[in-house]
Design an enzyme around this catalytic site. Structure first.
Site, PDB file in Angstrom:
ATOM      1  N   ASP A 103       0.824  -1.206   0.000  1.00  0.00           N
ATOM      2  CA  ASP A 103       0.000   0.000   0.000  1.00  0.00           C
ATOM      3  C   ASP A 103       0.865   1.266   0.000  1.00  0.00           C
ATOM      4  OD1 ASP A 103      -2.505   1.207   0.303  1.00  0.00           O
ATOM      5  OD2 ASP A 103      -2.341   1.273   2.481  1.00  0.00           O
ATOM      6  N   ASP A 140       2.085   5.143  -5.255  1.00  0.00           N
ATOM      7  CA  ASP A 140       1.491   6.422  -4.896  1.00  0.00           C
ATOM      8  C   ASP A 140       2.384   7.562  -5.395  1.00  0.00           C
ATOM      9  OD1 ASP A 140       0.525   8.710  -3.769  1.00  0.00           O
ATOM     10  OD2 ASP A 140       0.513   7.991  -1.705  1.00  0.00           O
ATOM     11  N   GLU A 197      -2.541   6.242  -8.496  1.00  0.00           N
ATOM     12  CA  GLU A 197      -3.289   7.292  -7.788  1.00  0.00           C
ATOM     13  C   GLU A 197      -3.157   8.627  -8.511  1.00  0.00           C
ATOM     14  OE1 GLU A 197      -2.812   6.863  -3.590  1.00  0.00           O
ATOM     15  OE2 GLU A 197      -3.168   8.981  -3.220  1.00  0.00           O
ATOM     16  N   GLY A 232      -7.330   8.377   8.055  1.00  0.00           N
ATOM     17  CA  GLY A 232      -7.524   8.659   9.471  1.00  0.00           C
ATOM     18  C   GLY A 232      -8.971   9.002   9.771  1.00  0.00           C
ATOM     19  N   HIS A 272      -9.619   4.925  -0.752  1.00  0.00           N
ATOM     20  CA  HIS A 272      -8.727   4.914   0.411  1.00  0.00           C
ATOM     21  C   HIS A 272      -9.398   5.669   1.549  1.00  0.00           C
ATOM     22  CE1 HIS A 272      -4.670   3.448  -0.937  1.00  0.00           C
ATOM     23  NE2 HIS A 272      -5.401   3.371  -2.035  1.00  0.00           N
ATOM     24  N   THR A 276      -7.064   2.888   9.980  1.00  0.00           N
ATOM     25  CA  THR A 276      -7.173   3.580  11.276  1.00  0.00           C
ATOM     26  C   THR A 276      -8.171   2.928  12.240  1.00  0.00           C
ATOM     27  OG1 THR A 276      -6.610   5.620  10.155  1.00  0.00           O
ATOM     28  CG2 THR A 276      -7.530   5.847  12.342  1.00  0.00           C
TER      29      THR A 276
HETATM   30  O1  G3H Z   1      -4.382   2.682   2.383  1.00  0.00           O
HETATM   31  C1  G3H Z   1      -4.853   2.714   3.512  1.00  0.00           C
HETATM   32  C2  G3H Z   1      -6.087   3.362   3.788  1.00  0.00           C
HETATM   33  O2  G3H Z   1      -6.474   4.207   2.819  1.00  0.00           O
HETATM   34  C3  G3H Z   1      -6.447   3.565   5.167  1.00  0.00           C
HETATM   35  O3  G3H Z   1      -7.244   4.670   5.475  1.00  0.00           O
HETATM   36  O4  G3H Z   1      -6.673   4.750   7.847  1.00  0.00           O
HETATM   37  O5  G3H Z   1      -8.520   6.100   6.948  1.00  0.00           O
HETATM   38  O6  G3H Z   1      -8.758   3.658   7.121  1.00  0.00           O
HETATM   39  P1  G3H Z   1      -7.834   4.812   6.932  1.00  0.00           P
END
Ligand code: G3H
Length: 287
Positions: free
Chosen positions: A80, A102, A132, A182, A211, A236
């Site tokens: 990721d 990314d 992305e 987040g 995401h 998160t």
């Molecule tokens: O690639 C990871 C995610 O996009 C996590 O996003 O921490 O808001 O769940 P998040």
């Protein structure tokens, strides 16, 4: 076992989404796997550069393979937010099923050029790619007019994303439509579904990724899936559930020093979040 492309195409056709759940240690992974097993859902495990450095790229692949063969479930692994070609090349060589480059903070031209390199290398190894266009940001990085929202120019430009897909041949695209990484106490992200519609109009085949799945309202997630999102990343909410529960367990029993005695509640907390997401994304019984 069917490959990841099969499940993404199936999700696209049937309008549901596969969850990507990030982890950086075995106990978090246990919780994720238990949920997938219980609900018979295909899942993608995610490790960011940081998470995979902590865990080890080889170790992440070995863990995924161990669970795959033990439970016979479609469990896949994605690197990721890889920022460098060299790191992604390593992940491809070691056995990741998918890599996400990314290059969103690069000018489009450079983003395209670097993505092409990653795609060329991944295709040779039969590995899927995600790219992305548009900046996703984090809860704290984009305080704009007093609200945690992204500026319009940060969001994915539909025309640019069409050009990006055409020129790179990348399999999937992470979109910025108001989602951020987040969770924010100041409010849930507001998704620009009009923009998503425009992107989908121009990008018919490639799979679209959301995401920053933590903290997005249920109805917005459902709408995004209806409009073509087939992969949703969650990190998160898993970290919060794991850490809060672990802290509580240690607080309740401060003398406990045996990890297999104080970790189970944290594992179950992760499992609960993943089960909720699987049900929301509609991937239950899709194996
Ligand atoms: O690639 C990871 C995610 O996009 C996590 O996003 O921490 O808001 O769940 P998040």
């Amino acid at each position: 076992m069917k490959n990841l492309q099969y499940y993404l195409k199936k999700a696209q056709k049937e309008k549901w989404a596969i969850g990507q759940f990030n982890f950086s240690d075995l106990s978090q992974l246990e919780g994720i796997i238990e949920a997938a097993k219980k609900l018979k859902s295909p899942i993608i495990l995610g490790t960011s550069e940081g998470e995979s450095r902590f865990l080890g790229l080889k170790q992440a692949v070995a863990l995924k393979e161990a669970y795959q063969s033990e439970i016979g479930l479609p469990v896949f692994l994605n690197l990721d937010h890889g920022k460098s070609f060299e790191y992604l090349r390593k992940a491809i060589g070691i056995g990741y099923d998918m890599v996400h480059f990314d290059g969103s903070r690069l000018p489009l031209k450079d983003n395209i050029a670097e993505t092409k390199e990653v795609v060329r290398c991944a295709k040779k190894a039969g590995v899927l790619t995600e790219g992305e266009v548009g900046v996703i940001g984090t809860d704290a990085s984009k305080l704009y007019e007093g609200k945690f929202i992204l500026k319009p120019e940060d969001l994915t430009n539909p025309k640019e994303s069409e050009q990006y897909i055409k020129e790179t041949g990348v399999d999937g695209l992470a979109v910025s439509i108001g989602n951020f990484h987040g969770v924010s106490i100041k409010g849930n992200p507001k998704l620009d579904t009009e923009r998503l519609k425009q992107i989908r109009k121009l990008i018919k085949e490639s799979f679209l990724v959301l995401h920053g799945g933590s903290g997005i309202k249920k109805q917005d997630i459902k709408k995004a899936i209806k409009l073509g999102i087939v992969k949703i990343n969650i990190n998160t909410e898993l970290r919060l559930a794991y850490t809060k529960t672990l802290k509580k367990a240690l607080q309740i029993n401060p003398k406990e020093t045996t990890p297999y005695k104080y970790l189970p509640s944290a594992i179950r907390a992760v499992q609960k979040v993943v089960e909720e997401k699987i049900l929301l994304f509609g991937s239950k019984n899709k194996i």
